[in-house]
Structure formats: structure tokens, C-alpha cells
Design a protein around this motif. Structure first.
Motif, PDB file in Angstrom:
ATOM      1  N   HIS A 171       0.849  -1.272   0.098  1.00 10.82           N
ATOM      2  CA  HIS A 171      -0.004   0.035   0.074  1.00 10.82           C
ATOM      3  C   HIS A 171       1.069   1.187   0.075  1.00 10.82           C
ATOM      4  O   HIS A 171       2.111   1.179   0.326  1.00 10.82           O
ATOM      5  CB  HIS A 171      -1.093   0.151   1.223  1.00 10.82           C
ATOM      6  CG  HIS A 171      -0.211   0.045   2.460  1.00 10.82           C
ATOM      7  ND1 HIS A 171       0.361   1.283   3.118  1.00 10.82           N
ATOM      8  CD2 HIS A 171      -0.085  -1.040   3.445  1.00 10.82           C
ATOM      9  CE1 HIS A 171       0.874   0.795   4.394  1.00 10.82           C
ATOM     10  NE2 HIS A 171       0.511  -0.318   4.586  1.00 10.82           N
ATOM     11  N   LYS A 172       0.299   2.476  -0.281  1.00 10.90           N
ATOM     12  CA  LYS A 172       1.187   3.795  -0.369  1.00 10.90           C
ATOM     13  C   LYS A 172       1.451   4.176   1.036  1.00 10.90           C
ATOM     14  O   LYS A 172       0.478   3.876   1.739  1.00 10.90           O
ATOM     15  CB  LYS A 172       0.243   4.535  -1.183  1.00 10.90           C
ATOM     16  CG  LYS A 172      -0.095   4.106  -2.639  1.00 10.90           C
ATOM     17  CD  LYS A 172      -0.911   5.237  -3.305  1.00 10.90           C
ATOM     18  CE  LYS A 172      -1.203   4.930  -4.859  1.00 10.90           C
ATOM     19  NZ  LYS A 172      -2.078   5.791  -5.658  1.00 10.90           N
ATOM     20  N   TYR A 225      -1.839  -0.791  -8.474  1.00 15.92           N
ATOM     21  CA  TYR A 225      -2.869   0.183  -7.776  1.00 15.92           C
ATOM     22  C   TYR A 225      -3.878   0.464  -8.523  1.00 15.92           C
ATOM     23  O   TYR A 225      -3.816   0.834  -9.808  1.00 15.92           O
ATOM     24  CB  TYR A 225      -2.113   1.184  -7.067  1.00 15.92           C
ATOM     25  CG  TYR A 225      -1.212   0.990  -5.922  1.00 15.92           C
ATOM     26  CD1 TYR A 225      -1.782   0.661  -4.703  1.00 15.92           C
ATOM     27  CD2 TYR A 225       0.002   0.894  -6.124  1.00 15.92           C
ATOM     28  CE1 TYR A 225      -0.820   0.478  -3.627  1.00 15.92           C
ATOM     29  CE2 TYR A 225       0.805   0.553  -4.914  1.00 15.92           C
ATOM     30  CZ  TYR A 225       0.420   0.395  -4.068  1.00 15.92           C
ATOM     31  OH  TYR A 225       1.202   0.193  -2.708  1.00 15.92           O
ATOM     32  N   SER A 230       1.290   8.425  -7.208  1.00 16.33           N
ATOM     33  CA  SER A 230       1.195   8.841  -6.005  1.00 16.33           C
ATOM     34  C   SER A 230       0.097  10.035  -6.327  1.00 16.33           C
ATOM     35  O   SER A 230       0.045  10.771  -7.340  1.00 16.33           O
ATOM     36  CB  SER A 230       2.509   9.666  -5.489  1.00 16.33           C
ATOM     37  OG  SER A 230       3.591   8.598  -5.486  1.00 16.33           O
ATOM     38  N   ARG A 257       0.016  10.702  -0.667  1.00 15.83           N
ATOM     39  CA  ARG A 257      -0.182   9.061  -0.545  1.00 15.83           C
ATOM     40  C   ARG A 257       0.870   8.945  -1.696  1.00 15.83           C
ATOM     41  O   ARG A 257       0.533   9.112  -2.867  1.00 15.83           O
ATOM     42  CB  ARG A 257      -1.486   8.623  -0.892  1.00 15.83           C
ATOM     43  CG  ARG A 257      -2.254   8.901   0.350  1.00 15.83           C
ATOM     44  CD  ARG A 257      -3.833   8.355   0.117  1.00 15.83           C
ATOM     45  NE  ARG A 257      -4.472   8.599   1.339  1.00 15.83           N
ATOM     46  CZ  ARG A 257      -4.810   7.749   2.663  1.00 15.83           C
ATOM     47  NH1 ARG A 257      -4.343   6.480   2.624  1.00 15.83           N
ATOM     48  NH2 ARG A 257      -5.640   8.193   3.427  1.00 15.83           N
ATOM     49  N   ASN A 258       2.136   8.244  -1.383  1.00 15.45           N
ATOM     50  CA  ASN A 258       3.115   7.991  -2.147  1.00 15.45           C
ATOM     51  C   ASN A 258       3.469   6.540  -2.511  1.00 15.45           C
ATOM     52  O   ASN A 258       3.432   5.754  -1.487  1.00 15.45           O
ATOM     53  CB  ASN A 258       4.501   8.843  -1.727  1.00 15.45           C
ATOM     54  CG  ASN A 258       4.808   8.148  -0.349  1.00 15.45           C
ATOM     55  OD1 ASN A 258       4.347   8.454   0.565  1.00 15.45           O
ATOM     56  ND2 ASN A 258       6.024   7.482  -0.607  1.00 15.45           N
ATOM     57  N   LEU A 259       3.638   6.306  -3.768  1.00 12.65           N
ATOM     58  CA  LEU A 259       4.355   5.121  -4.176  1.00 12.65           C
ATOM     59  C   LEU A 259       5.723   5.026  -3.287  1.00 12.65           C
ATOM     60  O   LEU A 259       6.434   5.682  -3.150  1.00 12.65           O
ATOM     61  CB  LEU A 259       4.227   4.927  -5.451  1.00 12.65           C
ATOM     62  CG  LEU A 259       3.196   5.041  -6.309  1.00 12.65           C
ATOM     63  CD1 LEU A 259       3.557   5.037  -8.040  1.00 12.65           C
ATOM     64  CD2 LEU A 259       2.144   3.983  -6.222  1.00 12.65           C
ATOM     65  N   GLY A 301       4.695   3.314   3.581  1.00 14.18           N
ATOM     66  CA  GLY A 301       3.897   2.444   2.700  1.00 14.18           C
ATOM     67  C   GLY A 301       4.533   0.990   3.001  1.00 14.18           C
ATOM     68  O   GLY A 301       5.474   0.952   3.669  1.00 14.18           O
ATOM     69  N   ASP A 303       5.555  -2.509   0.802  1.00  9.55           N
ATOM     70  CA  ASP A 303       6.038  -2.794  -0.570  1.00  9.55           C
ATOM     71  C   ASP A 303       7.035  -4.277  -0.409  1.00  9.55           C
ATOM     72  O   ASP A 303       7.942  -4.333  -0.653  1.00  9.55           O
ATOM     73  CB  ASP A 303       6.898  -2.030  -1.204  1.00  9.55           C
ATOM     74  CG  ASP A 303       6.796  -2.273  -3.052  1.00  9.55           C
ATOM     75  OD1 ASP A 303       5.955  -2.937  -3.607  1.00  9.55           O
ATOM     76  OD2 ASP A 303       7.804  -1.767  -3.790  1.00  9.55           O
TER      77      ASP A 303
END
Length: 385
Positions: A171-172, A225, A230, A257-259, A301, A303
Motif C-alpha cells: 500500500h502507499k 494500484y 502518487s 500518498r506516495n508509491l 508504505g 512494498d
């Protein structure tokens, strides 16, 4: 079904964020203590709320954490057809605030821990229940700090947010911020002689829109996503006291909200630079003009690589071998992985589409699938991971 009995009780505790959750935790501890669980409470500063970390099985080796939050969003102002804090079952659904997000998983995890207490586990099962997750993963941070000081950290973490029992690996991240825009007050009849802070705030919102457009056009992309880039979002704007007064202060709450491949700091740097350029047009005439940006909260986030141990374990105990998905909402998973180095993924019953709404519900079939997953997990822990 034991899970349904526990869920019925959990829903009866109105544990809205920032409200006490100690009665709920007392109930959980009363279930877990006879099962031989080691119980540790990590309290909030005022003692009205707490995190619970429970351990079933040996204490001298890394285990598997089932992570969930005990708080729920408010039901006030929503058009519920039934009491939101009393579970109601109808047509294969359980209705009530928090059934989907995420007391359904918490109930299943408690039931699994109680049953695990009757087994000779070779690998421990941990249960981590936090408070104030819904307002930015606030409460769990003290639990993360406590776990970081231990000689042994858990090996794997399953965050049971609602994914429809699909495995989610990411999730971000999120940064919550506030911009305070300062202008110059005056009588509205002489408005051009003043600097309207609301107008300045509108220019700042334009800056946010421009950065969002840039991210969509040329920023990093992750097609896993729903929104592959983002995002930047303004949620609240406050300012002004009367129509005939030019306001000199305006506050804007906004978020990034960032990758994982995007640096939130760099995005904020772009916003600050553009805001400074907007200010420069006013400061000759109004030297007090300002746009001050402060950080309110953030969480990282998640990953997790597809080949990580927790993803492989979840594929085995769910029987789901499809490619992991990524979810739009944030979780505490990034804190477990980034701060503690624990292999972490998300998998839980229900769907977030049903969360945060009036007549929130979870299907019986989803709870049953979660029970099966956790029963298989217990079998694995008895054998030793």
C-alpha cells in the motif's frame, strides 16, 4: 461458531478512535489468559487506551504476528437502519460498526489464539491489537517501540485488514500536513487594500492540483494500484469569521500518498517551491504574507516482494496462488516491516467497500474462510515453520 460469538461481543464495545478501548481489551485478556497466553499491555499516555501483545507458545523463538486494530470510525451522522454497536445477522451477513474494518479479523484471530492454546506449538503465535489506527496508525507506534527493544522480534506479520481474503503485498505511504496561509485583514469594502488569506489558500490548492497533475503525467507508476501514481489531496479548508471582514488566516489540511518508488519529501519539496513562487507575487505589497507547512502525521508504505516468506506462507494457508494485489488504503503493515524488519503482508476477511459506511457488514463466508486460514496457520506453527 466461536468467531461469531466473539465478534458479537467486540461490536458491543464502541471503541471509536480516541475513545477508551480498555473494556474491550479486558474482555480479550479474559479469553486469552486461560489459554496460557503471555499478555503485555502498552498503554497510551493517559491510560485510557492500550495496545495488547499476546503470545501463545514458546517465548524463545521468532513467531507469527496477527495484527489488527480495535478502533472504529464514528457512526454518528450516518443513516444506519439498526444499532451500529449491536451485531445483527441477516441473510448470511453480520452487520455492525467494525464488522469489516476490522473486528471480523480480530474476532477470528482471538478465536484462533484460544484454540492454539490447546496445541503444542513449536513456533509461537502472537496477537497484536492496537488503538487509534483510523487516525493515522497512531497507537501502534508505542508497541513497535516496545518490540524493537526485545532481543527477539517476530519473523512474520499478517495484517488482517479486509482484502476479501486475497493476499495484498503493498500500500502507499501517507504524510498528513497542514498549510497555514497568512494574509492581511481589512474591511471587505476595502478588500483590494488587504490580502485575503482564503484567496491565498485557493492559490495554494492550485499548487496542489498542479503537483497532482505532474505526478499523474510524469511521476512513477505502479499498475497494481487502482490509482497507479502518487496522489496529493486537500481535505479541509478553514478561514474567515464574517462576510465583511477580509480574513488574514486560512488553514488547509492536505495529504500526500506516495508509491514506494516516489519520495514523499521530494513531492513536498515541489509543493514548497511552487508555494514560494506564489507568495513572491504578494510579498512586495504584503511582506507578512506566508504559507507555512507543517507535518501532522505520517506512516510508511508497504512494498513486500512476491517471494517474501510471509507471502509464500499465506499462499499455502489460503490456497490462493494468484499474484498478490496492492490496496488503496493504508495499514500498520509498513511500520512492522520498515521499523522492525518483519516480513509483512495483508490478508483478511471482508471488503473495505463495506467499511466506514452505514450498515457496515461482513459475510459469514468471509469469516469462515478466515477461520480456515488461521486453522491451517496453527497447524503449521505446531509443526514449526
Amino acid at each position: 461458531m466461536r468467531t461469531l460469538e466473539i465478534l458479537d461481543k467486540l461490536i458491543s464495545f464502541p471503541t471509536i478512535s480516541r475513545q477508551p478501548n480498555r473494556e474491550l481489551l479486558d474482555y480479550v485478556c479474559a479469553l486469552l489468559e486461560p489459554a496460557g497466553a503471555g499478555l503485555e499491555l502498552v498503554e497510551s499516555g493517559d491510560g485510557t487506551r492500550a495496545n495488547l501483545f499476546a503470545t501463545i507458545g514458546p517465548q524463545d523463538r521468532p513467531g507469527v504476528v496477527l495484527s489488527g486494530h480495535t478502533d472504529v470510525v464514528p457512526a454518528a451522522g450516518q443513516d444506519w437502519s439498526r444499532d451500529p454497536f449491536r451485531m445483527h445477522r441477516e441473510n448470511g451477513r453480520c452487520y455492525g460498526r467494525g464488522t469489516a474494518d476490522m473486528k471480523g479479523f480480530v474476532a477470528a484471530a482471538i478465536a484462533a489464539a484460544v484454540q492454539a492454546g490447546q496445541r503444542d506449538l513449536q513456533t509461537p503465535l502472537h496477537l497484536a491489537l492496537s488503538y487509534d489506527e483510523e487516525i493515522g496508525c497512531v497507537g501502534v507506534r508505542s508497541l513497535i517501540d516496545a518490540l524493537e527493544k526485545r532481543p527477539l522480534c517476530p519473523a512474520l506479520c499478517i495484517v488482517g485488514e479486509p482484502t476479501g481474503m486475497r493476499i495484498a503485498s503493498g500500500h502507499k505511504g501517507k504524510v498528513a500536513l497542514q498549510a497555514c496561509c497568512t494574509g492581511r485583514s481589512g474591511h471587505s469594502a476595502l478588500a483590494p487594500k488587504a490580502l485575503n488569506a482564503l484567496h491565498l489558500g485557493a492559490e495554494f490548492i492550485g499548487v496542489l492540483q498542479q503537483e497532482q497533475d505532474r505526478l499523474a503525467r510524469e511521476g512513477a507508476q505502479d499498475p497494481a494500484y487502482d490509482i497507479p501514481c502518487s496522489t496529493v489531496h486537500a481535505g479541509v479548508m478553514r478561514g474567515g469569521t464574517a462576510l465583511n471582514i477580509v480574513p488574514d488566516r486560512c488553514e488547509i489540511d492536505f495529504e500526500i500518498r506516495n508509491l514506494a518508488m516516489d519520495d514523499a519529501g521530494a513531492i513536498l519539496g515541489n509543493i514548497r517551491s511552487a508555494a514560494a513562487r506564489a507568495l513572491a507575487r504578494h510579498q512586495a505589497a504584503f511582506p507578512e504574507a506566508d504559507i507555512a507547512i507543517t507535518e501532522v502525521n505520517r506512516y510508511p508504505g508497504l512494498d513486500t516482494p512476491a517471494g517474501d516468506p510471509v507471502v509464500r506462507l499465506l499462499a499455502e494457508i489460503t490456497g490462493a496462488h494468484a499474484e498478490p494485489v496492492k490496496v488503496a488504503f493504508g495499514t500498520e503493515g509498513g511500520l512492522f516491516r520498515n521499523h522492525l524488519g518483519i516480513s509483512t503482508a495483508i490478508c483478511g476477511p471482508g471488503h473495505m467497500d463495506q467499511g466506514h459506511k452505514p450498515d457496515e457488514y461482513i459475510k459469514d463466508s468471509q469469516l469462515a474462510a478466515c477461520d480456515r486460514m488461521l486453522a491451517r496457520l496453527t497447524d503449521r506453527l505446531e509443526q514449526g515453520l
